[in-house]
Design a protein around this motif. Structure first.
Motif, PDB file in Angstrom:
ATOM      1  N   CYS A 106      29.133  47.969   1.011  1.00 18.26           N
ATOM      2  CA  CYS A 106      29.814  48.006  -0.285  1.00 18.26           C
ATOM      3  C   CYS A 106      29.681  46.698  -1.059  1.00 18.26           C
ATOM      4  CB  CYS A 106      31.307  48.299  -0.097  1.00 18.26           C
ATOM      5  SG  CYS A 106      31.715  49.978   0.419  1.00 18.26           S
ATOM      6  N   ILE A 153      31.587  51.829  -6.732  1.00 19.56           N
ATOM      7  CA  ILE A 153      31.351  52.044  -5.303  1.00 19.56           C
ATOM      8  C   ILE A 153      31.903  53.412  -4.910  1.00 19.56           C
ATOM      9  CG2 ILE A 153      31.789  51.226  -2.958  1.00 19.56           C
ATOM     10  CD1 ILE A 153      32.319  48.425  -4.186  1.00 19.56           C
ATOM     11  N   ALA A 179      36.412  51.540  -7.023  1.00 22.97           N
ATOM     12  CA  ALA A 179      35.873  52.045  -5.758  1.00 22.97           C
ATOM     13  C   ALA A 179      36.588  53.339  -5.385  1.00 22.97           C
ATOM     14  CB  ALA A 179      36.043  51.016  -4.652  1.00 22.97           C
TER      15      ALA A 179
END
Length: 331
Positions: free
Chosen positions: A284, A134, A55
């Motif tokens: 997310c 992400i 992420a």
């Protein structure tokens, strides 16, 4: 007859009473606005784990970005925070590690105001990481000096919209290779003030009216999200959100009086940082959104925007114009 001192005392008492009543009225109006604009403080209830995922959170060294990064790290993700303040970001990395128990956290330097910095960051990220699951375009600024950059874009528009646009474009291949993957754009319901937006406003250099500059940038972010959803490769989704009215470092450029007023109101009636990060986190990780794209979310729920933000033709034009400004392929 009243003496001078008696009149002075009466006048002072009247002014004090007037100020007190005015403050109470403003407080009441703030509470009414809170109940109207944000009656529910949405909470992300998903227990999704992110082991093996990567992420990237821009502006992850403070405020909503830091809270988001901590949450994603707690879920097991490899978290990269990107911002321009080296010292503050290194401190944030340690905070995230302690809060999450996850040592797989690092910082990379990124200045969204400078195109060279964005290109350099993306190039190094694409070389160093085998995946990107992400991307959270969280970094932004509320007030900044008026200045036209080399690409003709105002500084505030660059940081809040054009910079994230370019960063996302340069990381798209990595996102596609990691599908299913997600892009999350942090916008604001302040976009509503931009209801008179025109395409040429992307490069308009405002001399005043900071809030109109901010509103236009956030509107562009929503329009871009809407258009990007149509252009993304299969398995990659994009959504945007309004986090709520929160006292974060986005207000740092205001004068001391205005910052104090906003801090008091934020403490009394608006969201704290943890609450403000919930919708970002929801976008997310929610398994229910794996195939949802192009939406605008408030308190973890999809909501309709005002008419201009749902104008598909304007969204296409904004995207095409931004590609032209960045000298990127338009098809």
């Amino acid at each position: 007859m009243w003496s001078f001192w008696s009149l002075l005392v009466v006048t002072i008492l009247f002014l004090l009473k007037f100020c007190a009543y005015s403050f109470l009225l403003l407080l009441a109006l703030a509470v009414v606005y809170r109940l109207w604009a944000e009656p529910i403080k949405g909470v992300c209830k998903c227990t999704t784990k992110l082991y093996g995922k990567v992420a990237l959170v821009t502006g992850g060294n403070a405020g909503i970005g830091l809270e988001t990064a901590k949450n994603l790290a707690k879920r097991g993700a490899k978290v990269v925070i990107a911002s321009r303040n080296d010292m503050k970001s290194q401190e944030a990395v340690e905070i995230i590690k302690r809060a999450s128990g996850n040592d797989n956290v690092e910082y990379r330097q990124l200045n969204l105001a400078k195109q060279d910095s964005i290109v350099e960051f993306a190039d190094k990220f694409n070389k160093d990481f085998h995946r990107l699951d992400i991307l959270v375009n969280n970094a932004g600024v509320g007030v900044v000096k008026t200045a036209n950059l080399d690409n003709g874009v105002d500084l505030l528009m660059q940081i809040n919209y054009v910079g994230p646009f370019l960063l996302t474009y340069l990381l798209l291949e990595k996102l596609a290779a990691s599908a299913p993957s997600r892009i999350v754009n942090v916008s604001s319901n302040g976009y509503i003030v931009g209801f008179k937006f025109k395409l040429e406003d992307i490069t308009k250099c405002w001399k005043t009216h900071n809030f109109f500059r901010y509103a236009n940038a956030k509107l562009c972010e929503i329009l871009w999200t809407r258009e990007l959803a149509k252009r993304l490769p299969q398995g990659v989704t994009v959504n945007c959100l309004h986090p709520g009215i929160i006292m974060t470092n986005i207000f740092n450029h205001l004068n001391l009086f205005m910052k104090t007023v906003i801090k008091v109101l934020a403490f009394l009636v608006f969201k704290n940082i943890t609450e403000g990060a919930q919708t970002t986190i929801h976008l997310c990780v929610s398994p229910n959104l794996e195939h949802s794209s192009g939406g605008y979310y408030v308190d973890c729920k999809k909501v309709k925007c005002i008419k201009i933000a749902e104008n598909d033709e304007l969204a296409r034009q904004v995207c095409e114009r931004t590609l032209e400004l960045l000298k990127l392929p338009t098809k």
